[in-house]
Scaffold this motif. Sequence first.
Motif, PDB file in Angstrom:
ATOM      1  N   GLU A 114       0.935  -1.350   0.040  1.00 44.77           N
ATOM      2  CA  GLU A 114       0.218  -0.090  -0.044  1.00 44.77           C
ATOM      3  C   GLU A 114       0.831   1.334   0.111  1.00 44.77           C
ATOM      4  OE1 GLU A 114      -4.119  -1.636   2.284  1.00 44.77           O
ATOM      5  OE2 GLU A 114      -2.302  -0.918   3.422  1.00 44.77           O
ATOM      6  N   GLU A 115       1.865   1.143   0.658  1.00 47.36           N
ATOM      7  CA  GLU A 115       2.885   2.273   0.689  1.00 47.36           C
ATOM      8  C   GLU A 115       3.687   2.504  -0.483  1.00 47.36           C
ATOM      9  OE1 GLU A 115       5.061   5.635   2.295  1.00 47.36           O
ATOM     10  OE2 GLU A 115       3.278   4.682   2.829  1.00 47.36           O
ATOM     11  N   VAL A 116       4.037   1.473  -1.433  1.00 42.35           N
ATOM     12  CA  VAL A 116       4.341   1.738  -2.768  1.00 42.35           C
ATOM     13  C   VAL A 116       3.431   2.106  -3.643  1.00 42.35           C
ATOM     14  CG1 VAL A 116       5.264   0.261  -4.873  1.00 42.35           C
ATOM     15  CG2 VAL A 116       5.852  -0.372  -2.460  1.00 42.35           C
ATOM     16  N   ILE A 117       1.977   1.887  -3.360  1.00 41.75           N
ATOM     17  CA  ILE A 117       0.914   2.441  -4.313  1.00 41.75           C
ATOM     18  C   ILE A 117       0.826   3.972  -3.937  1.00 41.75           C
ATOM     19  CG2 ILE A 117      -1.335   2.280  -4.993  1.00 41.75           C
ATOM     20  CD1 ILE A 117      -1.003  -0.860  -4.503  1.00 41.75           C
ATOM     21  N   ARG A 118       0.928   4.257  -2.774  1.00 48.15           N
ATOM     22  CA  ARG A 118       0.763   5.809  -2.316  1.00 48.15           C
ATOM     23  C   ARG A 118       1.958   6.475  -3.121  1.00 48.15           C
ATOM     24  NH1 ARG A 118       3.024   9.601   0.868  1.00 48.15           N
ATOM     25  NH2 ARG A 118       4.632   8.184   1.467  1.00 48.15           N
ATOM     26  N   LEU A 119       3.073   5.955  -3.179  1.00 50.99           N
ATOM     27  CA  LEU A 119       4.502   6.548  -3.699  1.00 50.99           C
ATOM     28  C   LEU A 119       4.170   6.596  -5.189  1.00 50.99           C
ATOM     29  CD1 LEU A 119       7.044   5.044  -1.275  1.00 50.99           C
ATOM     30  CD2 LEU A 119       6.397   7.707  -1.213  1.00 50.99           C
ATOM     31  N   GLU A 120       3.725   5.538  -5.844  1.00 52.01           N
ATOM     32  CA  GLU A 120       3.538   5.266  -7.014  1.00 52.01           C
ATOM     33  C   GLU A 120       2.534   4.366  -7.509  1.00 52.01           C
ATOM     34  OE1 GLU A 120       7.129   2.952  -8.438  1.00 52.01           O
ATOM     35  OE2 GLU A 120       8.680   4.472  -7.848  1.00 52.01           O
ATOM     36  N   PRO A 121       1.205   5.448  -7.795  1.00 57.67           N
ATOM     37  CA  PRO A 121       0.100   4.943  -8.029  1.00 57.67           C
ATOM     38  C   PRO A 121      -0.169   4.015  -9.130  1.00 57.67           C
ATOM     39  CG  PRO A 121      -0.065   7.469  -7.364  1.00 57.67           C
ATOM     40  CD  PRO A 121       1.352   6.930  -7.703  1.00 57.67           C
ATOM     41  N   GLU A 122       0.675   4.212 -10.166  1.00 56.00           N
ATOM     42  CA  GLU A 122       0.915   3.117 -11.282  1.00 56.00           C
ATOM     43  C   GLU A 122       1.918   2.215 -11.215  1.00 56.00           C
ATOM     44  OE1 GLU A 122      -1.577   3.975 -13.683  1.00 56.00           O
ATOM     45  OE2 GLU A 122      -2.315   5.696 -12.109  1.00 56.00           O
ATOM     46  N   ASN A 123       2.125   1.624 -10.149  1.00 57.38           N
ATOM     47  CA  ASN A 123       3.169   0.787 -10.092  1.00 57.38           C
ATOM     48  C   ASN A 123       2.583  -0.547 -10.234  1.00 57.38           C
ATOM     49  OD1 ASN A 123       4.911  -1.417  -8.972  1.00 57.38           O
ATOM     50  ND2 ASN A 123       6.214   0.173  -8.288  1.00 57.38           N
ATOM     51  N   ALA A 124       2.706  -1.169 -11.476  1.00 61.30           N
ATOM     52  CA  ALA A 124       1.841  -2.490 -11.783  1.00 61.30           C
ATOM     53  C   ALA A 124       2.223  -3.648 -10.925  1.00 61.30           C
ATOM     54  CB  ALA A 124       2.017  -2.841 -13.260  1.00 61.30           C
ATOM     55  N   ASP A 125       3.525  -3.820 -10.689  1.00 61.47           N
ATOM     56  CA  ASP A 125       3.996  -4.910  -9.769  1.00 61.47           C
ATOM     57  C   ASP A 125       3.395  -4.732  -8.512  1.00 61.47           C
ATOM     58  OD1 ASP A 125       5.554  -5.908 -11.798  1.00 61.47           O
ATOM     59  OD2 ASP A 125       7.248  -4.430 -11.335  1.00 61.47           O
ATOM     60  N   ALA A 126       3.492  -3.613  -7.805  1.00 61.34           N
ATOM     61  CA  ALA A 126       2.860  -3.461  -6.391  1.00 61.34           C
ATOM     62  C   ALA A 126       1.146  -3.705  -6.455  1.00 61.34           C
ATOM     63  CB  ALA A 126       3.077  -2.114  -5.924  1.00 61.34           C
ATOM     64  N   LEU A 127       0.476  -3.244  -7.580  1.00 64.80           N
ATOM     65  CA  LEU A 127      -1.017  -3.262  -7.583  1.00 64.80           C
ATOM     66  C   LEU A 127      -1.251  -4.716  -7.620  1.00 64.80           C
ATOM     67  CD1 LEU A 127      -1.503  -0.306 -10.255  1.00 64.80           C
ATOM     68  CD2 LEU A 127      -2.623  -0.566  -7.782  1.00 64.80           C
ATOM     69  N   ASN A 128      -0.613  -5.420  -8.426  1.00 66.43           N
ATOM     70  CA  ASN A 128      -0.729  -6.961  -8.649  1.00 66.43           C
ATOM     71  C   ASN A 128      -0.078  -7.553  -7.399  1.00 66.43           C
ATOM     72  OD1 ASN A 128      -1.209  -9.314 -10.339  1.00 66.43           O
ATOM     73  ND2 ASN A 128       1.034  -9.851 -10.200  1.00 66.43           N
ATOM     74  N   TYR A 129       0.719  -7.366  -6.932  1.00 60.77           N
ATOM     75  CA  TYR A 129       1.035  -8.109  -5.693  1.00 60.77           C
ATOM     76  C   TYR A 129       0.303  -7.701  -4.557  1.00 60.77           C
ATOM     77  CZ  TYR A 129       4.767 -10.466  -2.864  1.00 60.77           C
ATOM     78  OH  TYR A 129       5.530 -11.342  -2.461  1.00 60.77           O
ATOM     79  N   LEU A 130      -0.338  -6.739  -4.427  1.00 56.54           N
ATOM     80  CA  LEU A 130      -1.514  -6.451  -3.314  1.00 56.54           C
ATOM     81  C   LEU A 130      -2.767  -7.142  -3.629  1.00 56.54           C
ATOM     82  CD1 LEU A 130      -2.143  -5.016  -0.905  1.00 56.54           C
ATOM     83  CD2 LEU A 130      -2.580  -2.955  -2.254  1.00 56.54           C
ATOM     84  N   GLY A 131      -3.061  -6.958  -4.766  1.00 55.52           N
ATOM     85  CA  GLY A 131      -4.200  -7.548  -5.390  1.00 55.52           C
ATOM     86  C   GLY A 131      -4.280  -9.020  -5.168  1.00 55.52           C
ATOM     87  N   TYR A 132      -3.117  -9.813  -5.577  1.00 56.19           N
ATOM     88  CA  TYR A 132      -2.925 -11.036  -5.304  1.00 56.19           C
ATOM     89  C   TYR A 132      -3.079 -11.435  -3.999  1.00 56.19           C
ATOM     90  CZ  TYR A 132      -1.361 -15.886  -5.968  1.00 56.19           C
ATOM     91  OH  TYR A 132      -0.995 -17.072  -5.883  1.00 56.19           O
ATOM     92  N   THR A 133      -2.197 -10.665  -3.141  1.00 55.52           N
ATOM     93  CA  THR A 133      -1.928 -11.352  -1.620  1.00 55.52           C
ATOM     94  C   THR A 133      -3.601 -11.107  -0.941  1.00 55.52           C
ATOM     95  OG1 THR A 133       0.009 -10.395  -1.671  1.00 55.52           O
ATOM     96  CG2 THR A 133      -1.038 -10.617   0.419  1.00 55.52           C
ATOM     97  N   LEU A 134      -4.315 -10.085  -1.308  1.00 53.84           N
ATOM     98  CA  LEU A 134      -5.692 -10.089  -0.758  1.00 53.84           C
ATOM     99  C   LEU A 134      -6.643 -11.139  -1.246  1.00 53.84           C
ATOM    100  CD1 LEU A 134      -6.421  -6.143  -1.282  1.00 53.84           C
ATOM    101  CD2 LEU A 134      -5.770  -7.342   0.735  1.00 53.84           C
ATOM    102  N   ALA A 135      -6.488 -11.455  -2.483  1.00 60.87           N
ATOM    103  CA  ALA A 135      -7.181 -12.707  -2.887  1.00 60.87           C
ATOM    104  C   ALA A 135      -6.780 -14.001  -2.425  1.00 60.87           C
ATOM    105  CB  ALA A 135      -6.961 -12.682  -4.495  1.00 60.87           C
ATOM    106  N   VAL A 136      -5.477 -14.191  -2.231  1.00 64.28           N
ATOM    107  CA  VAL A 136      -4.989 -15.450  -1.685  1.00 64.28           C
ATOM    108  C   VAL A 136      -5.560 -15.451  -0.119  1.00 64.28           C
ATOM    109  CG1 VAL A 136      -3.008 -16.495  -0.487  1.00 64.28           C
ATOM    110  CG2 VAL A 136      -2.882 -15.833  -2.896  1.00 64.28           C
TER     111      VAL A 136
END
Length: 577
Positions: free
Chosen positions: A444-466
Amino acid sequence: MTSRLRRIPMVLGVVLLLSGCTPSFQSGEPARAQLLDPELQQNSKAAYHMLLSFLMSKEGKRGEALGEMRKAVEADPDSAYLRLLLAQQLAQNGSLEEALDEAQKAVALAPGNVQGWMLLSELQLSKGLTDEAMENYRRVLQSDSGNLEAALRLVNLLRGRSQYNEAVEILEKTAAARPKDPLGPYYLAKLREEMKDLEGAALWFRKALAINPSFTTAYLELAALYEGAKRWEEASGVYKELLEVEPGNQRAMARLGQLLIMQDRFQEASVFFEKLKQLHPANSEIRLKVGLLYLELKRYKEAIEEFQANLNQGMKVDQNRFYLGIALEEAGETARAMEEFQRIAQTSDLYPEAVVHLAGILEKKGDLEGAISAVQKAREALPAEELLVRYLARLYTKSKQFKEAIELLQNALEQDPDNAKLHFALGVAYDKAGDTASTIRQMEEVIRLEPENADALNYLGYTLAVQRIRLEEAEQYIRRALQKRPNDGYIIDSLGWVFFQQGRLEQAIQELERAVELVPADPIILEHLGDALLQRGDRERTIELYKKSLELDSEERTEAQKELLKEKLRKLLEGEK
């Protein structure tokens, strides 16, 4: 590897009259085209002093030359021709006020003399009388609409005032008056380009080329126009046209080759850079580019030869040594590769990457301790180097030294708290250590710093899904990642897994099938598709996918996860019995 392919600097060398610069006066003696002016044939005294002025000017005696020209005007005060010559010499000597006065007298004596009005306009500009100069250029164009020099000078002034409509109208009239001259359409194209009218600019460049199919500059400018608009195919097409007209044009070869590289068409690009190498065998930049292309094409032996040739010449030693090491590593010559990486100086910008490659070789050999030692030693010289910190943390994580990895990254973040890459690495370390809550916070901090960071968006989304939490939010994160990388199989897998957790089975299977097509050898994606198909009742295909998944190894899967998959497969196989 595409990022290794750096642009080869090229100079176009095109001097445009549309530069916006105030016309300057040229030194030297006046033109001789009007030397035997009919008026002077009737006045031998004036002609004598004029010729004497020319001789003095040729000898560099500017003061005496000016004095003789004054005598010529005194001898024939009604000669517009002599007054223009005097105005020119006065301007060259810095007497602009007097030069302006003489030019005004000259045009009063000969209102139809175009050169007189042109000189008067230049002098007015030098005195800041822009409006008056513009009116005089308009006067010239009224009598001679095809006067390109007057048109370009007036257009320059109009551009400075953003009066583009009048500028276009002037150049269009000039081009119409010179139907066989490609320069009118060419400058119209440049003007349209400045007006951000890409299609209009392209049209006028084409008109210039229709008049002169060998107009090299027009081809290059048109191609550059398309490049600026990221219309790579059209730019490539223009360069190909130019090479048909001028097969040896090296600028076109280099730019076309670079465009092909940008489109990942490395084989085609190599053809043009190989031609350039033949023309310039000692050019280290071209040989480096050729070597990088061979590296992309997995022609490792040839890549090694190119980088070694540059090293033998002592050209860009660290850069060529680094890529030589990569080529050797890819070719399986790891001992030599390690030697090359070790020879790169600590002061080189490539040193951290060389250390990472060296550690990577050791890691692949199973010497994880040696890999960690190599990076630790490099950090003694560069303790704050981010790449080394992140790579060492990854090695600690792989060796299950989670505490060391987390402390290393936390310490680095104390020095650089807004470094998104370090936050991402820390999130991964927490994930491997089993601290999911901290992983989520870091992403979430990565996305705050870089809202378009695809790796962080995917990592966070996948972690929540798991974790089967915040699933709607997880879907949104993953969809944002897909906007950045729509054909990324790993992100598509994450979306499929969210659908699976939401109970949207058919959508899940559709996305997971697509993910497998894009990444056919990833064990986790195969397992995900197997889970979804099993829920639909396709036991046979599920067994096939589970078996294939177990055959593949992955750092992303723990031993416990592997055992769980084996258990799922065992139950399926027993059910068949």
